[in-house]
Each structure stands twice: as C-alpha cells, then as structure tokens.
Design an enzyme around this catalytic site. Sequence first.
Site, PDB file in Angstrom:
ATOM      1  N   TYR A   1      29.942   5.388  21.643  1.00 55.42           N
ATOM      2  CA  TYR A   1      30.636   4.254  22.259  1.00 55.42           C
ATOM      3  C   TYR A   1      29.697   3.482  23.190  1.00 55.42           C
ATOM      4  O   TYR A   1      29.236   4.001  24.213  1.00 55.42           O
ATOM      5  CB  TYR A   1      31.883   4.733  23.022  1.00 55.42           C
ATOM      6  CG  TYR A   1      32.913   5.437  22.135  1.00 55.42           C
ATOM      7  CD1 TYR A   1      32.826   5.400  20.741  1.00 55.42           C
ATOM      8  CD2 TYR A   1      33.972   6.145  22.686  1.00 55.42           C
ATOM      9  CE1 TYR A   1      33.756   6.042  19.930  1.00 55.42           C
ATOM     10  CE2 TYR A   1      34.914   6.791  21.888  1.00 55.42           C
ATOM     11  CZ  TYR A   1      34.791   6.726  20.505  1.00 55.42           C
ATOM     12  OH  TYR A   1      35.710   7.366  19.703  1.00 55.42           O
TER      13      TYR A   1
ATOM     14  N   HIS B   1      31.628  13.973  15.279  1.00 58.57           N
ATOM     15  CA  HIS B   1      32.431  12.741  15.186  1.00 58.57           C
ATOM     16  C   HIS B   1      33.021  12.520  13.790  1.00 58.57           C
ATOM     17  O   HIS B   1      34.136  12.043  13.651  1.00 58.57           O
ATOM     18  CB  HIS B   1      31.571  11.545  15.608  1.00 58.57           C
ATOM     19  CG  HIS B   1      32.349  10.420  16.207  1.00 58.57           C
ATOM     20  ND1 HIS B   1      31.893   9.663  17.246  1.00 58.57           N
ATOM     21  CD2 HIS B   1      33.561   9.909  15.915  1.00 58.57           C
ATOM     22  CE1 HIS B   1      32.791   8.738  17.552  1.00 58.57           C
ATOM     23  NE2 HIS B   1      33.810   8.870  16.749  1.00 58.57           N
TER      24      HIS B   1
END
Length: 297
Positions: free
Chosen positions: A67, A128
Amino acid sequence: MPPGRPAPGVVRTPPMRARALGWTGQSIPIVGQGTWNMEQDDRKRAVAALQRGLDLGLSHIDTAELYGSGRVEELVAEAIGGSARRRDEIFLASKVVPSNASRDGTRQACERSLRRLRTDHLDLYMLHWPGSHPLAETIAALEALRAAGKVRFWGVSNFDVRELEAALRIAGETAIACNQVLYHLEQRSIEHRVLPFCSQHRIAVVGYSPFGSGDFPAPSSAGGRALAQVAARHGVSPRAVALSFLTRHDALFTIPKASSAGHVAENARGDVDLSAEDVDTIDGAFPRGKSGELPTL
Ligand code: NAP
C-alpha cells in the site's frame, strides 16, 4: 473515583463485538480498519480517522507493504503513535507481496514493515496472494518469524480451497490463522466453498472490500431499499447493516477502509445482531450467486 467511571484522559472502548480469530483464540473486533489507498487521502484526516476507529474499538488495523509502497505503513505508525491506545491493545496486520515471499525475502520484507510501522512485532502477517515462490519456503519463513517473536500469527490472502489445501499439507492444522478474501454484498462467492472449508479447519475469514471498494448499493436500488428497511429496524445505517451481515458467522471478520472520522463512527455500529428475518431480507436482495472460482479485485 466512583467505580465504573473512566479516569480523566482514559478512553472507554465501547463494546464493539469481538470474537476469536479462528483456532488462535485471540479475541479481535469483528469490524476492523482497512488502509488500502490511504496514501492518496489527506494524511491528517486519515490519521485522525484511524485514531477515531481505535477509540471506538476498531483495534484491528489491516495494512500491507504494497500500500503506497510502504507509505501507508508509515501513516499507520503515525496513527498508532499518537493514539490513546497502547500497542498491546491494537491488533496490527500486514502482508508480504508474493514477489518478495522467498524464504529470506519474507524475513527481509517483514523487517522493513516493522521499521516502517515502528513496532517490534506484528500480530498477523499474511502472504498477500499466491505467487511463484514455493509455498513451503514462504511458510518456513513465516514460521521462523513466529518463532522469533516478530509475528504472533501468520495467515494467507486470496487463497481458494485448492491453495488452502496445499498450505495445510505443508503447515498442518492450527498454523494458518486466517484467509483474507474479497467479500461484500454483491460478491458472496466465498460462501460456497472457501467459508465452509475455513470454518472446518478453524481458519478465520477476514473479508475485504466490504463496501465494494466504494461501490455501495445506491439508496434508490432494490438492494439499497432492502438495507434501509433492515437499518430502520435497528436504528443504524445501511452500511452498518452490511457490515453486520458480512460478519454474521463465527468465522467472519471485516475490514472497511475509511479516511473520514464520520465514516469510521458509522462503521463502528456495524455489529448489530441481525434476526433471521433481517438475513432473509438481505439474502433476497443480494443473492449468493453461482459457485465459482475465488474472485479477487
Ligand atoms: P471498502 O472498505 O469496501 O470501501 C472503502 C470506501 O468506502 C472508501 O471510499 C471510503 O471512503 C468509503 N467508506 C467507508 N466507510 C464509509 C461510510 N461509513 N460511509 C460512506 N462511505 C464509506 O474498500 P477497500 O479499501 O477495497 O477494502 C477494505 C480494506 O480491505 C482495504 O483498505 C485493505 O486493507 C483490505 N484489502 C485487502 C485486499 C487483499 O488482496 N488482501 C484487497 C483489497 C482490500 P473514505 O475513505 O473517504 O472514508
């Protein structure tokens, strides 16, 4: 000080409903806080929103090295550093990108995340999504991080049943804390296979993008009207109803992202006990759809 009265400066956490994160037994709030794309928001506002969430008991913060290329982890550190909450009152989760998830790459990625987050441990560290490094290597690294105390629990994200089976063959039962997957009213595919499989193996399911990443049913739509009807019965907003629906089973958690303190306050009411009639109303308006492959964003 009369009993039950908070001391000055002490923030009293409202009773946001909490439950055990799968086999770990660790109690965490059913509604947490996402952080994807927060680097694009006004920083002060986003930090204040996360802090408001912590004050309201949304103590599970979900972030990732991906992010903002690490900038969101730094923003999360700022929010935690300036909050009234102690570090041990916060359940902090981050993720390694698959391209980093070799045995040594995972360790190094975790060290970088810890530095950016200004903490000595993560409560949860996830892969992820499935990648090309052998899963056994990634799992060995995650287990080593756990043994070293850098990570309390580890999990996976965007894993379908076949991938979960492979992970279980390597790690065994009571090793994978959670599977973080796409789950919102218009995308209920996980209910067919992933959710039952995870429940059976006591792997928690953390649903992401509960508001469809900003594409929430309009009030004028049939779905919007159904949500409003249930919301009126409970004196909460349609979004609070959606969060309550998405956490209606014991295995489920949700992590809405909000960079507005007002939005966070609304989401903090997303732990309503829905009746069978409420669930039927929502089921009718947002059908589960056909069984299929695990969707991702
Ligand atoms: P989301 O939570 O479904 O939606 C976020 C959007 O909803 C933002 O535009 C936010 O606005 C708005 N919003 C939030 N609360 C609101 C409220 N009460 N009223 C009106 N609008 C509201 O989207 P998401 O970020 O895709 O998903 C949530 C989190 O899941 C992510 O942040 C991330 O942590 C995680 N995630 C994980 C994966 C993965 O692959 N593992 C993938 C996607 C997401 P403001 O920001 O302006 O408040």
